[in-house]
Design a protein around this motif. Structure first.
Motif, PDB file in Angstrom:
ATOM      1  N   VAL A  78      21.049  10.785 -23.902  1.00  0.00           N
ATOM      2  CA  VAL A  78      20.006  10.559 -23.183  1.00  0.00           C
ATOM      3  C   VAL A  78      19.508   9.157 -23.159  1.00  0.00           C
ATOM      4  O   VAL A  78      19.176   8.713 -24.177  1.00  0.00           O
ATOM      5  N   ILE A  79      19.384   8.283 -22.130  1.00  0.00           N
ATOM      6  CA  ILE A  79      18.792   7.008 -21.988  1.00  0.00           C
ATOM      7  C   ILE A  79      17.544   6.973 -21.795  1.00  0.00           C
ATOM      8  O   ILE A  79      17.033   7.460 -20.737  1.00  0.00           O
ATOM      9  N   ASN A  80      16.655   6.352 -22.588  1.00  0.00           N
ATOM     10  CA  ASN A  80      15.360   6.116 -22.326  1.00  0.00           C
ATOM     11  C   ASN A  80      15.136   4.727 -21.846  1.00  0.00           C
ATOM     12  O   ASN A  80      14.966   3.884 -22.751  1.00  0.00           O
ATOM     13  N   THR A  81      14.895   4.559 -20.432  1.00  0.00           N
ATOM     14  CA  THR A  81      14.906   3.030 -20.063  1.00  0.00           C
ATOM     15  C   THR A  81      13.513   2.441 -20.223  1.00  0.00           C
ATOM     16  O   THR A  81      13.565   1.129 -20.669  1.00  0.00           O
ATOM     17  N   ARG A  82      12.620   3.172 -20.446  1.00  0.00           N
ATOM     18  CA  ARG A  82      11.192   2.536 -20.757  1.00  0.00           C
ATOM     19  C   ARG A  82      11.197   1.946 -22.304  1.00  0.00           C
ATOM     20  O   ARG A  82      10.819   0.732 -22.504  1.00  0.00           O
ATOM     21  N   ASN A  83      11.831   2.492 -23.254  1.00  0.00           N
ATOM     22  CA  ASN A  83      11.850   2.167 -24.680  1.00  0.00           C
ATOM     23  C   ASN A  83      13.208   1.566 -24.902  1.00  0.00           C
ATOM     24  O   ASN A  83      13.600   1.019 -25.956  1.00  0.00           O
ATOM     25  N   LEU A  84      14.104   1.277 -23.860  1.00  0.00           N
ATOM     26  CA  LEU A  84      15.453   0.806 -23.966  1.00  0.00           C
ATOM     27  C   LEU A  84      16.255   1.376 -25.138  1.00  0.00           C
ATOM     28  O   LEU A  84      16.850   0.577 -26.395  1.00  0.00           O
ATOM     29  N   VAL A  85      16.294   2.667 -25.247  1.00  0.00           N
ATOM     30  CA  VAL A  85      16.848   3.215 -26.391  1.00  0.00           C
ATOM     31  C   VAL A  85      17.895   4.334 -25.776  1.00  0.00           C
ATOM     32  O   VAL A  85      17.923   4.637 -24.554  1.00  0.00           O
ATOM     33  N   MET A 143      27.371  -4.809 -26.592  1.00  0.00           N
ATOM     34  CA  MET A 143      27.648  -3.430 -25.957  1.00  0.00           C
ATOM     35  C   MET A 143      26.589  -3.462 -24.868  1.00  0.00           C
ATOM     36  O   MET A 143      25.718  -3.628 -25.035  1.00  0.00           O
ATOM     37  N   LEU A 144      27.277  -2.624 -23.847  1.00  0.00           N
ATOM     38  CA  LEU A 144      26.480  -2.273 -22.453  1.00  0.00           C
ATOM     39  C   LEU A 144      26.767  -1.043 -22.377  1.00  0.00           C
ATOM     40  O   LEU A 144      27.757  -0.394 -22.412  1.00  0.00           O
ATOM     41  N   VAL A 145      25.701  -0.269 -22.056  1.00  0.00           N
ATOM     42  CA  VAL A 145      25.851   1.168 -21.630  1.00  0.00           C
ATOM     43  C   VAL A 145      25.597   1.405 -20.219  1.00  0.00           C
ATOM     44  O   VAL A 145      24.480   0.897 -19.756  1.00  0.00           O
ATOM     45  N   ASP A 146      26.730   1.667 -19.452  1.00  0.00           N
ATOM     46  CA  ASP A 146      26.495   1.590 -17.973  1.00  0.00           C
ATOM     47  C   ASP A 146      27.007   3.184 -17.585  1.00  0.00           C
ATOM     48  O   ASP A 146      27.967   3.665 -17.581  1.00  0.00           O
ATOM     49  N   VAL A 147      25.935   3.867 -17.273  1.00  0.00           N
ATOM     50  CA  VAL A 147      26.253   5.327 -16.798  1.00  0.00           C
ATOM     51  C   VAL A 147      26.717   5.442 -15.239  1.00  0.00           C
ATOM     52  O   VAL A 147      27.243   6.392 -15.019  1.00  0.00           O
ATOM     53  N   ARG A 148      27.040   4.382 -14.737  1.00  0.00           N
ATOM     54  CA  ARG A 148      27.876   4.337 -13.366  1.00  0.00           C
ATOM     55  C   ARG A 148      29.289   4.179 -13.770  1.00  0.00           C
ATOM     56  O   ARG A 148      29.920   4.520 -12.778  1.00  0.00           O
ATOM     57  N   SER A 149      29.637   3.819 -14.789  1.00  0.00           N
ATOM     58  CA  SER A 149      30.879   3.523 -15.030  1.00  0.00           C
ATOM     59  C   SER A 149      31.565   4.656 -15.324  1.00  0.00           C
ATOM     60  O   SER A 149      31.240   5.369 -16.271  1.00  0.00           O
ATOM     61  N   ALA A 150      32.826   4.821 -14.665  1.00  0.00           N
ATOM     62  CA  ALA A 150      33.812   6.128 -14.977  1.00  0.00           C
ATOM     63  C   ALA A 150      34.664   5.756 -16.124  1.00  0.00           C
ATOM     64  O   ALA A 150      34.973   6.688 -16.482  1.00  0.00           O
ATOM     65  N   VAL A 151      34.640   4.696 -16.880  1.00  0.00           N
ATOM     66  CA  VAL A 151      35.482   4.332 -17.809  1.00  0.00           C
ATOM     67  C   VAL A 151      34.727   3.655 -18.890  1.00  0.00           C
ATOM     68  O   VAL A 151      33.790   3.099 -18.693  1.00  0.00           O
ATOM     69  N   ASN A 152      35.294   3.682 -20.225  1.00  0.00           N
ATOM     70  CA  ASN A 152      35.010   2.672 -21.348  1.00  0.00           C
ATOM     71  C   ASN A 152      35.832   1.584 -21.135  1.00  0.00           C
ATOM     72  O   ASN A 152      36.919   1.885 -21.133  1.00  0.00           O
ATOM     73  N   ILE A 153      35.289   0.407 -21.391  1.00  0.00           N
ATOM     74  CA  ILE A 153      35.814  -0.838 -21.059  1.00  0.00           C
ATOM     75  C   ILE A 153      35.748  -1.491 -22.573  1.00  0.00           C
ATOM     76  O   ILE A 153      34.493  -1.947 -22.736  1.00  0.00           O
ATOM     77  N   LEU A 154      36.851  -2.123 -23.021  1.00  0.00           N
ATOM     78  CA  LEU A 154      36.903  -3.373 -23.805  1.00  0.00           C
ATOM     79  C   LEU A 154      37.516  -4.519 -23.328  1.00  0.00           C
ATOM     80  O   LEU A 154      38.460  -4.359 -22.481  1.00  0.00           O
ATOM     81  N   SER A 155      36.961  -5.725 -23.813  1.00  0.00           N
ATOM     82  CA  SER A 155      37.579  -6.857 -23.288  1.00  0.00           C
ATOM     83  C   SER A 155      38.827  -7.261 -24.099  1.00  0.00           C
ATOM     84  O   SER A 155      38.949  -6.735 -25.264  1.00  0.00           O
TER      85      SER A 155
END
Length: 110
Positions: free
Chosen positions: A91-98, A1-13
């Motif tokens: 809320v994404i905390n990039t310092r703690n990767l959570v 799973m990847l969280v991408d706040v730039r993506s305008a959609v949720n994607i499944l393979s």
């Protein structure tokens, strides 16, 4: 799973839906391709609305989300984009990767 706040959609393979036994007939057809940064259009197999639960049972959030199903090689099985992040007030905390978001009982962290 990847969280991408730039993506305008949720994607499944496409491999994921085959693995969990979802038939392609459940997909809603899509007319427009998904556009990447390189301005290349990638056709989607379709859209799928599924129930998801995030976190552990004591601190979780369950909701319906629409995913675009892509028939291409992805580095991750799932890409969670802005639609999901906005809906759960994450809320994404990039310092703690959570990733943190409120639940009925308290704030969940994954």
């Amino acid at each position: 799973m990847l969280v991408d706040v730039r993506s305008a959609v949720n994607i499944l393979s496409g491999e994921v839906i085959e693995h969990i036994g979802i038939y392609p007939s459940r997909l809603t057809p899509m007319k427009n391709p998904i556009i990447r940064i390189e301005s290349l259009g990638i056709p989607a197999k379709g859209a799928l609305e599924i129930p998801i639960t995030i976190a552990t049972p004591s601190k979780c959030v369950s909701l319906q989300q629409t995913f675009m199903v892509m028939d291409m090689n992805l580095a991750y099985n799932t890409i969670l984009g802005r639609p999901l992040m906005d809906q759960i007030n994450a809320v994404i905390n990039t310092r703690n990767l959570v990733l943190r978001f409120p639940t009925q009982k308290r704030v969940a962290t994954i």
